[in-house]
Design a protein around this motif. Sequence first.
Motif, short mmCIF file in Angstrom:
data_model
loop_
_atom_site.label_atom_id
_atom_site.label_comp_id
_atom_site.label_asym_id
_atom_site.label_seq_id
_atom_site.Cartn_x
_atom_site.Cartn_y
_atom_site.Cartn_z
N ALA A 45 0.86 -1.13 0.03
CA ALA A 45 0.08 -0.23 -0.14
C ALA A 45 0.84 1.37 -0.07
N ALA A 46 1.77 1.23 0.67
CA ALA A 46 2.96 2.29 0.84
C ALA A 46 3.54 2.78 -0.76
N ILE A 47 3.71 1.64 -1.51
CA ILE A 47 4.32 1.88 -2.85
C ILE A 47 3.20 2.77 -3.65
N PHE A 48 1.98 2.05 -3.39
CA PHE A 48 0.82 2.75 -4.50
C PHE A 48 0.65 4.31 -3.66
N GLU A 49 0.74 4.32 -2.50
CA GLU A 49 0.86 5.70 -2.01
C GLU A 49 1.60 6.48 -2.56
N ALA A 50 3.06 6.01 -2.51
CA ALA A 50 4.13 6.93 -2.72
C ALA A 50 4.14 7.18 -4.43
N LYS A 51 3.62 6.44 -5.19
CA LYS A 51 3.52 6.60 -6.73
C LYS A 51 2.26 7.40 -7.08
N ALA A 52 1.40 7.49 -6.13
CA ALA A 52 0.06 8.08 -6.42
C ALA A 52 -0.60 7.62 -7.57
N ARG A 53 -0.72 6.18 -7.77
CA ARG A 53 -1.20 5.68 -8.70
C ARG A 53 -2.93 5.60 -8.53
N PRO A 54 -3.68 6.15 -9.47
CA PRO A 54 -5.10 6.29 -9.43
C PRO A 54 -5.79 5.00 -9.19
N THR A 55 -5.14 4.02 -9.86
CA THR A 55 -5.59 2.65 -9.83
C THR A 55 -4.74 1.63 -9.13
N PHE A 56 -5.23 0.50 -8.66
CA PHE A 56 -4.01 -0.65 -8.23
C PHE A 56 -4.11 -1.40 -9.34
N ASN A 57 -2.71 -1.27 -10.09
CA ASN A 57 -2.17 -1.95 -11.07
C ASN A 57 -1.49 -3.02 -10.42
N PRO A 58 -1.71 -4.23 -11.16
CA PRO A 58 -0.65 -5.42 -10.18
C PRO A 58 0.83 -4.99 -10.35
N LEU A 59 1.53 -5.48 -9.50
CA LEU A 59 2.90 -5.14 -9.48
C LEU A 59 3.72 -6.27 -9.92
N ILE A 60 4.93 -6.03 -10.56
CA ILE A 60 5.87 -7.01 -10.59
C ILE A 60 6.56 -7.46 -9.53
N VAL A 61 6.75 -8.63 -9.29
CA VAL A 61 7.36 -9.17 -7.89
C VAL A 61 8.80 -9.87 -8.67
N HIS A 62 9.96 -9.26 -7.63
CA HIS A 62 11.10 -9.68 -7.98
C HIS A 62 11.70 -10.73 -7.13
N VAL A 63 12.07 -11.54 -7.85
CA VAL A 63 12.74 -12.91 -6.94
C VAL A 63 14.26 -13.18 -7.28
N LYS A 64 14.84 -13.96 -6.43
CA LYS A 64 16.16 -14.11 -6.88
C LYS A 64 16.59 -15.24 -7.83
N ASP A 65 15.75 -16.19 -8.13
CA ASP A 65 15.97 -17.19 -9.19
C ASP A 65 14.56 -17.97 -9.31
N LEU A 66 14.63 -18.77 -10.05
CA LEU A 66 13.25 -19.64 -10.74
C LEU A 66 12.79 -20.42 -9.69
N SER A 67 13.59 -20.92 -8.73
CA SER A 67 13.03 -21.69 -7.52
C SER A 67 12.10 -20.90 -6.68
N ALA A 68 12.63 -19.69 -6.33
CA ALA A 68 12.01 -18.61 -5.55
C ALA A 68 10.66 -18.27 -6.22
N ALA A 69 10.92 -18.02 -7.67
CA ALA A 69 9.47 -17.78 -8.39
C ALA A 69 8.53 -18.93 -8.23
N GLU A 70 9.01 -20.32 -8.52
CA GLU A 70 7.94 -21.12 -8.48
C GLU A 70 7.28 -21.52 -7.03
N ALA A 71 7.80 -20.86 -6.08
CA ALA A 71 7.07 -20.98 -4.90
C ALA A 71 5.98 -19.98 -4.84
N LEU A 72 5.78 -19.03 -5.66
CA LEU A 72 4.85 -17.99 -5.69
C LEU A 72 3.78 -17.83 -6.97
N GLY A 73 4.29 -18.85 -8.11
CA GLY A 73 3.42 -18.83 -9.26
C GLY A 73 3.46 -20.32 -9.83
N VAL A 74 2.70 -20.70 -10.61
CA VAL A 74 2.79 -21.92 -11.25
C VAL A 74 3.09 -22.03 -12.43
#
Length: 326
Positions: A45-74
Amino acid sequence: MPLLPPDDTSLTRAAEQLNNGGLVAFPTETVYGLGGDATNPTAVAAIFEAKARPTFNPLIVHVKDLSAAEALGVFDATARTIARTFWPGPLSIVVPRQKNGAVCDLACAGGDTVALRVPAHPVAQALLEKADLPLAAPSANPSGRLSPTTAQHVAEGFPGSDILIVDGGPCPLGLESTVVACTADGAVRLLRNGAVSREDLARHVGNIDDATEPDGDTLPSPGMLARHYAPRIPLRLDAQTVEPDEALLAFGPNGPAGATMTLNLSTTGDLKEAAANLFAMLHELEQSGARRIAAMPVPEGGLGRAINDRLRRGAAASVCQTGDLA
Ligand code: TXA
Ligand code: MG
């Protein structure tokens, strides 16, 4: 707002700030990102507040490697091939969210997909390693301004804020990541042109669906479509009273009594707290067995704009009334 050199001491401080729910701007090979803990809805929420985005666009989630990514997405076979080919690098892959994955609802704008990226920049990698968190990070510019490619650009965009900025010098690519969606059985859709060209992608993926003009800029992502915002039961706005078969999404100290279930976005009227609670509470209310959700009014200022945008889309998509029933 301090600019920090990318040394071990600064990265430790930045990692602590992230683990405490604070924001850190950091370099990637594309542009600077405004990062926060993707598992913490208050940080997001603080990110959206700082950017003053008028809508909640989904954000890109940064991770260190593919296995960290696979814990979050299919990842299906195609998504895995793309990840192995282009990561670490300037490509973001939208995949279905992992059940019980740690990324909070707000980072995904309440949707059932998540955009994941493994950045190649050594400072981004070092920060991800130290913070040991998935980092939600849109480009580190106020909404509507150019993406920042130096730490000075970031500092100019957020004067007087307490965002830490890790200065890793100019971003080598200076162009945002390409965004592709791998959400439906082997199909690949190009959602945003960026640093990985369509031709490069095509060499590794059989067929790319044109969700965009080949030379297009950012397009409305699936996250922005009206139907994505529809709760499964009708949503009534500007409620001052509540019916017994309604679930109440309250705001502020004085909600009406008598709903099937009541959840309060913020009893103190704090918009950041309300934004952090919004999607998780809507999900819970739509499963309450109520016939309809009644939402109390939320003021328009600051994050209130994005909250009301989400509620209005939800109400429009679910065909409902506004105000109190006679
Ligand atoms: O290079 C970049 O991508 C930079 C660096 C910091 O990683 N980040 C960036 O983020 O440009 P942002 O928030 O400015 O752009 C993210 C794009 C938006 O077009 C958004 O709609 C799309 O990615 N996106 C994010 N999550 C999505 C999702 N679940 N489904 C569809 N599109 C999504
Ligand atoms: Mg941006």
